[in-house]
Design an enzyme around this catalytic site. Sequence first.
Site, PDB file in Angstrom:
ATOM      1  CD  GLU A 161      -2.125  -2.018   0.998  1.00 49.94           C
ATOM      2  OE1 GLU A 161      -2.591  -2.477  -0.567  1.00 49.94           O
ATOM      3  OE2 GLU A 161      -2.031  -2.686   1.769  1.00 49.94           O
TER       4      GLU A 161
ATOM      5  CG  ASN B  78      -2.548  -5.432  -3.109  1.00 50.09           C
ATOM      6  OD1 ASN B  78      -2.188  -5.812  -1.453  1.00 50.09           O
ATOM      7  ND2 ASN B  78      -2.488  -3.894  -3.292  1.00 50.09           N
TER       8      ASN B  78
ATOM      9  CG  ASP C 256      -6.627  -5.147  -1.188  1.00 56.07           C
ATOM     10  OD1 ASP C 256      -4.395  -5.365  -0.927  1.00 56.07           O
ATOM     11  OD2 ASP C 256      -5.918  -4.243   0.980  1.00 56.07           O
TER      12      ASP C 256
HETATM   13  O1  PQQ Z   1      -0.036  -5.242   0.740  1.00 62.39           O
HETATM   14  C1  PQQ Z   1       0.600  -5.495   2.146  1.00 62.39           C
HETATM   15  O2  PQQ Z   1       1.714  -5.460   2.190  1.00 62.39           O
HETATM   16  C2  PQQ Z   1      -0.520  -5.832   3.860  1.00 62.39           C
HETATM   17  C3  PQQ Z   1       0.082  -5.717   4.532  1.00 62.39           C
HETATM   18  C4  PQQ Z   1      -0.784  -6.615   5.744  1.00 62.39           C
HETATM   19  C5  PQQ Z   1       0.477  -7.045   7.066  1.00 62.39           C
HETATM   20  O3  PQQ Z   1       1.139  -6.462   7.223  1.00 62.39           O
HETATM   21  O4  PQQ Z   1      -0.359  -6.974   7.683  1.00 62.39           O
HETATM   22  C6  PQQ Z   1      -1.895  -6.477   5.930  1.00 62.39           C
HETATM   23  C7  PQQ Z   1      -2.643  -6.472   4.537  1.00 62.39           C
HETATM   24  N1  PQQ Z   1      -1.941  -5.482   3.627  1.00 62.39           N
HETATM   25  C8  PQQ Z   1      -3.414  -6.379   4.274  1.00 62.39           C
HETATM   26  O5  PQQ Z   1      -4.659  -6.127   2.924  1.00 62.39           O
HETATM   27  C9  PQQ Z   1      -4.495  -6.741   4.990  1.00 62.39           C
HETATM   28  O6  PQQ Z   1      -6.396  -6.491   4.951  1.00 62.39           O
HETATM   29  C10 PQQ Z   1      -4.496  -6.743   6.334  1.00 62.39           C
HETATM   30  C11 PQQ Z   1      -5.458  -7.457   7.562  1.00 62.39           C
HETATM   31  C12 PQQ Z   1      -4.203  -7.647   8.031  1.00 62.39           C
HETATM   32  C13 PQQ Z   1      -4.158  -7.865   9.934  1.00 62.39           C
HETATM   33  O7  PQQ Z   1      -3.169  -7.720  10.531  1.00 62.39           O
HETATM   34  O8  PQQ Z   1      -5.464  -8.238   9.965  1.00 62.39           O
HETATM   35  N2  PQQ Z   1      -3.096  -6.975   7.337  1.00 62.39           N
HETATM   36  C14 PQQ Z   1      -2.821  -6.972   6.313  1.00 62.39           C
END
Ligand code: PQQ
Length: 534
Positions: free
Chosen positions: A170, A236, A278
Amino acid sequence: QTSEQLVKGATDTSNVLNYGMGYNLQRFSTLNQINKDTVKNLVPVWNYSFNDDRSEESQPLVYQGVIYVTSHNATMAVDAKTGKQIWKTKVEYPAETPRIVCCGIINRGAALYDGKVFRTTLDAHVIALDAKNGKELWRQKAADIKEGYSMTVAPLVADGVVITGISGAEFGTRGFIDGWDPATGKHLWRTYSIPSPDEPGGDTWKGDTWKLGGGSTWITGSYDPELNTVYWGIGNPGPFNSSVRPGDNLYTCSVLAMDPKTGKIKWHYQFSPNNPFDYDSVAEMVLADMNVEGKPTKVLMDANRNGFFYVLDRTNGKLLAANPYVKVNWATGIDMKTGRPIETDVSKDAREGKKVTVYPSILGGKNWEPMSFNPQTGLAYANTLNFGGKYKAEPVTFKQGEWYLGMDLTDPWEFGDGPRGHLKAIDPLTGQSKWEAPSDIPRFSGVLSTAGGVVFSGQLTGEFEAFDADTGKKLWQFQTGSGIEGQPVTWQQDGVQYVAVTSGYGGVYSLFSGDERLAKVPPGGSLWVFAVKQ
Ligand SMILES: O=C(O)c1cc(C(=O)O)c2c(n1)C(=O)C(=O)c1cc(C(=O)O)[nH]c1-2
């Protein structure tokens, strides 16, 4: 311990040696002291405080009577029988780190190998600690937080290599998977999830878009020792606004089959080409041997964030089944010949910049919380999400260390009146549920299933729950002190079967859903251990 012991994984009932309870990530145990009859007598044995108020997603590991568990700011070793702390080693990271973390100040757990505890840090380092006393043995920087990289992933040790992923899609990053020498921390290899223009797949990106292409790798892969292949999911593409990056955008929203010694890609399968929504494909790639059309087949299963449940032949990446397991409106199905989604106008309109209502939402049909596969029932038990989202792409410019999304986030959810989540018992080959246990607030905890016919999971409001694996009937619950976002595990010590789970409220739904029902959940991270009352 040796890698041989690690391979035993889930079948080694006295230890929990890796993320996923076995290299196949099945989160299934053959133990049955806790079963449909006895689970009502489950009581807490002890509770250990993390002295932390963040979301606790860490999966505990157990080796020779010691539990190893992580939080974002500490690694801890606890006596599994008494709950007494053996050591605690703090993790320091710069105060500006949380700014580049998308979805919660968290860590998902450690890896054990050869007397060492390996973990990642939010500021993108990999560290090794001495399992005996928690002393740091080595520390390596994987990436720079100033460039938007962070780490939440639990490492995997496969074929004697410590393997880690990265977060940051992101923030305009370029994802990768790294291999490290467990003894010295020497960097052995890096495989980018986004190929450069001169590599195979490089032509699926236009101009310089590959440099900011995302493709994080934030959930631990599975490993088949016989095929000596690691299966790792890729996140994504960035930014969400797909008009910025025409093309299939390999290897985003894919699974990579890799050689653990070299990181070389053996095959790939892309679930969602050129994805605007995403739909990270990072979630656990569960391995099993299954009869497919009467033939015993080595499969890989994925309840993909895009709403389809996939079964692949893991020897070659061939698609065997792909069916929706939640409401899906961005595609009508998956073409079994090409493996590509058959997209609807929702996808087309979204790419053209029109506002759409999409199912699943950008949080997916299932997010990161790992499912369990029970080879005895043949069912996958998964916490799924039951809501859609409002999506509109918007222009975006890249600035290092800033969000790089290209999506209007003012009102992104389409919640119905019904339950926002279900624990589902899914037939992998059809996507159909045998049963569904609804939850008003969706569950974001991992799932554990056992030969006792019990399925464990938890609620963001703190209830640790047990269900009948055949019917979905709730058999037991216990109110922990905070919300459960953790991953239950089980093991046996001196003839007693234990179940452990972390409690500690937070995570992506808590941060972004605006769900006011969660406002009263008290924070406070801790580890709970349960056993049947003697
Ligand atoms: O694209 C990324 O680098 C990334 C990292 C993470 C993460 O490291 O926790 C999440 C997400 N995306 C993501 O899209 C997401 O919905 C998400 C939920 C969580 C969580 O710990 O509840 N981490 C992440």
